[in-house]
Each structure stands twice: as structure tokens, then as C-alpha cells.
Scaffold this motif. Structure first.
Motif, PDB file in Angstrom:
ATOM      1  N   GLY A  23     -20.231  28.881 -19.068  1.00 53.95           N
ATOM      2  CA  GLY A  23     -21.416  29.699 -19.336  1.00 53.95           C
ATOM      3  C   GLY A  23     -21.560  30.810 -18.308  1.00 53.95           C
ATOM      4  N   GLU A  24     -21.312  30.487 -17.065  1.00 56.25           N
ATOM      5  CA  GLU A  24     -21.358  31.498 -16.001  1.00 56.25           C
ATOM      6  C   GLU A  24     -20.275  32.558 -16.195  1.00 56.25           C
TER       7      GLU A  24
ATOM      8  N   ALA B 185     -18.905  33.466 -18.939  1.00 54.54           N
ATOM      9  CA  ALA B 185     -19.277  34.310 -20.080  1.00 54.54           C
ATOM     10  C   ALA B 185     -20.230  35.406 -19.634  1.00 54.54           C
ATOM     11  N   GLU B 186     -21.246  35.033 -18.859  1.00 55.49           N
ATOM     12  CA  GLU B 186     -22.225  36.007 -18.385  1.00 55.49           C
ATOM     13  C   GLU B 186     -21.574  37.083 -17.521  1.00 55.49           C
TER      14      GLU B 186
ATOM     15  N   ASP C 199     -19.012  39.364 -19.524  1.00 50.54           N
ATOM     16  CA  ASP C 199     -19.720  40.338 -20.366  1.00 50.54           C
ATOM     17  C   ASP C 199     -20.308  41.468 -19.520  1.00 50.54           C
TER      18      ASP C 199
ATOM     19  N   LEU D  50     -12.354  32.230 -23.895  1.00 48.12           N
ATOM     20  CA  LEU D  50     -13.691  32.809 -23.764  1.00 48.12           C
ATOM     21  C   LEU D  50     -13.614  34.317 -23.540  1.00 48.12           C
TER      22      LEU D  50
ATOM     23  N   GLY E   8     -12.280  36.095 -26.712  1.00 52.98           N
ATOM     24  CA  GLY E   8     -13.280  36.122 -27.783  1.00 52.98           C
ATOM     25  C   GLY E   8     -14.405  37.103 -27.499  1.00 52.98           C
ATOM     26  N   LEU E   9     -14.859  37.161 -26.247  1.00 53.61           N
ATOM     27  CA  LEU E   9     -15.959  38.066 -25.889  1.00 53.61           C
ATOM     28  C   LEU E   9     -15.525  39.523 -26.002  1.00 53.61           C
TER      29      LEU E   9
END
Lengths: 199, 199
Positions: free
Chosen positions: A47-48, A50-51, A54, A88, A91-92
Motif C-alpha cells: 500500500g505504501e 502504491a502511494e 503514484d 503493482l 499496473g499503476l
């Protein structure tokens, strides 16, 4: 063309942004490492990541992302985290319509140093020279990310890209002009292809 | 408590949503399979998965996500795609502050059928019975996703959850009430912990 290179990892994820210049030259825009705490659970760490990833896409708006192709190695526990982090990041980037190229470590080393078996020091030295840096890139881990970005710039234009499909829109990717939406023409086409397959 | 079960995969990604009822019972809310085209490149496929999975999170707002824990098996090419898809799903859920539990296939089978070696037909039969469905869940692939969700509901409350960290906030997760932000209290705490580790 702006390339974001990614050396994927759960504990350390190297990132390097370069801009292409005429005659196979390039300049460094940014370099860094995303870190997550080994003591956190895998979901919190992803989750981190991903943030943070992004945020880099927002800040630097790359035209293309180059990710190290992950293979199974001996240490299975490490490879799973690396594969998850790479999935991840890929995909992002792809959901934004940014094409993603994948290169193996030996493809990268061969592109940068001329030898697929070059060691870390050789790669770092060549990255420093190619990007005309005053000192080796810091943190050292991120040299691989910059090397991947350079590799993509050079290999991407060659026949036999390791990314099936990516070669198809190459002429568009090389003739990059930002248009109304802030996306390049290639990105718009990519986004459209993505929409098509989604139907 | 609402659980979204995920059987990760690049070609087929099974999803199943259940709501818990008193006395270890549960009811099915939704079931489906995300598919991507084998002929598309990996980045496009992961981009599509990201879009579709986020849509499920928007539509069903699970309190927790249960994902099959991926292990290295013989077919390395398949396992990499599966690991990448799972990393993507886990990262997308975690960044929303949704806790993610991971369970191995044999943990899931043992929880559902009493035997860690149960076959697909046994799992499907038990899922159909537990959720009081008129017919086996369709598509058949998604039975595993529902089974993972049930497994998480049952194992999650047990000592020895396979998710380090997830057990800590279990009392909160079990006393679920939606508050102002639309997040449960546990989700808010989780999101806060995520923020803390990010600093």
C-alpha cells in the motif's frame, strides 16, 4: 522522451528518471529509492509502495516506464516480494496509459556496458559517464533504475525489443508531442487500446 | 463484516464478496472473474486488472480483503503473473486502508472442508452449502475466491492467523460500524497506521 526506470523491490525499490537528448544522449531528471519497513506486513508495505510510486508518476509524468524483468531465482521469499512490487508498479503505470517496457538484468548490463555479465561497479560507472554526472548516482541502489531507463531508451529503438506489443507503437513513441489531454499521442492510443480490450 | 476474497491470476482473477451473519454463517453478495486477454502484453493486462479490481472495491466496499498466498510452484512463468496480480490487488486494497489477510490453498481447504487436501469439487460443494446457494457458484473458478473469503472469516477470528499484524486489530474489525468517512473504525486506524509508517 522521458523514461522512468524501476528496479522493483519490496524493501527497496529504485527509481530513476531520464530525458532523452539528440544523438543517443540523455540527462538525469531524478533518482531515488522507495523504502518500506521490513517489520510491517506485506499489505501495508505494498500500500505504501502504491502511494509513493503514484506520486512519482504524478511528479515526473514519464512517457514510458522501464521495469526490470523478474525471474525466479534461488531465494523464493525475496522473489515473491519483488514480483508483487513489480506487478503493482506495472499496473499503476499501465492504467494511466503509460507504456511499460521490461528488460532482464543481462539485457540492461549489455546495453549499458557492452557485457551482460558486468558487475554493479561497472554499471554505476557507465551510468555516471552516460548521464555526465559529477559523482556516481546516490543512493547507489538507484543506479540500476537509471541504467534500466537508459537501456530502454537504446534498446527500445532497436529491433527485437523484449516487450511484445511495445514495438508496435514505437514510431509514435519516438515522435512525442504533448497534446490537449497532457498525454502524448502514443499514450492516447495506448489508453484507447486499453479501453478497447476492456469491452 | 464484509470480506472480498481474491484468487489472483493474470488470465483469470476470481473475486467473491460475502457478508458475515451471526453464528459463523455468511451470505454471498457477489461473485465474478476478472479476465484479461492472453495476447495482450503484461503491462496492458495488469493495467486492466487494476481498473477492474478498483471498481469492485468501489462497488462493494469490503471491510477486509482475503488473498490466496502465492507460493513458487513448478510453472515459473505462471507463478510470476500470479504474484504480480496478487501484488497489485493487495497494494490497491491496502492503500485504501483495507486490511488484507493471506491464506495458503491448504489453509483455505482445511477451513472449508476440514481437509487441506480437498479437491476443487469438495470446496465448491462446501461453499455452496455454507452460503446456502441454490446452485454451485458461477463461474466455477470463483468458488475459490468465495472459499477464501469464508476461510478468512473463520480463521481470522482464530488464534494463529496467517497474517502477521492483522490479528492485532481484530477486536476492532469485529465491532464494525461505519462512521463519518465511510470507513469502519478499524479501517480508519489502519489508514492512520499506514500514514504513520509513511513519515
Amino acid at each position: 522522451m522521458r523514461v522512468l526506470g524501476v528496479d522493483p523491490g519490496l524493501t527497496r525499490c529504485g527509481l530513476g528518471v531520464i530525458d532523452s537528448l539528440p544523438s543517443r544522449r540523455a540527462t538525469m531528471v531524478a533518482v531515488g529509492v522507495l523504502r518500506t519497513d521490513k517489520n510491517s506486513s506485506v499489505d501495508v508495505r505494498l500500500g505504501e509502495l502504491a502511494e509513493q510510486f503514484d506520486q512519482w508518476l504524478d511528479d515526473y509524468r514519464p512517457d514510458v516506464v522501464a521495469v526490470e524483468r523478474v525471474f525466479a531465482r534461488h531465494d523464493v521469499s525475496t522473489i515473491m516480494g519483488t514480483a508483487q512490487a513489480s506487478g503493482l508498479a506495472i499496473g499503476l503505470a499501465a492504467r494511466r496509459g503509460i507504456p511499460v517496457g521490461m528488460h532482464t538484468p543481462s539485457e540492461m548490463k549489455a546495453a549499458i556496458t557492452g557485457s551482460g555479465r558486468a558487475d554493479k561497479a561497472q554499471v554505476t560507472a557507465m551510468v555516471t559517464r552516460i548521464l555526465k554526472l559529477d559523482a556516481p548516482p546516490k543512493p547507489a541502489d538507484a543506479a540500476d533504475a537509471l541504467a534500466l531507463a537508459i537501456c530502454h531508451l537504446w534498446r527500445g529503438a532497436a529491433v527485437g525489443s523484449s516487450t511484445p506489443g511495445a514495438a508496435k507503437d514505437l514510431p509514435d513513441r519516438l515522435g512525442l508531442r504533448r497534446e490537449g489531454s497532457g498525454l502524448t499521442r502514443a499514450q492516447q492510443q495506448w489508453a484507447q487500446a486499453l479501453k478497447q480490450t476492456r469491452k
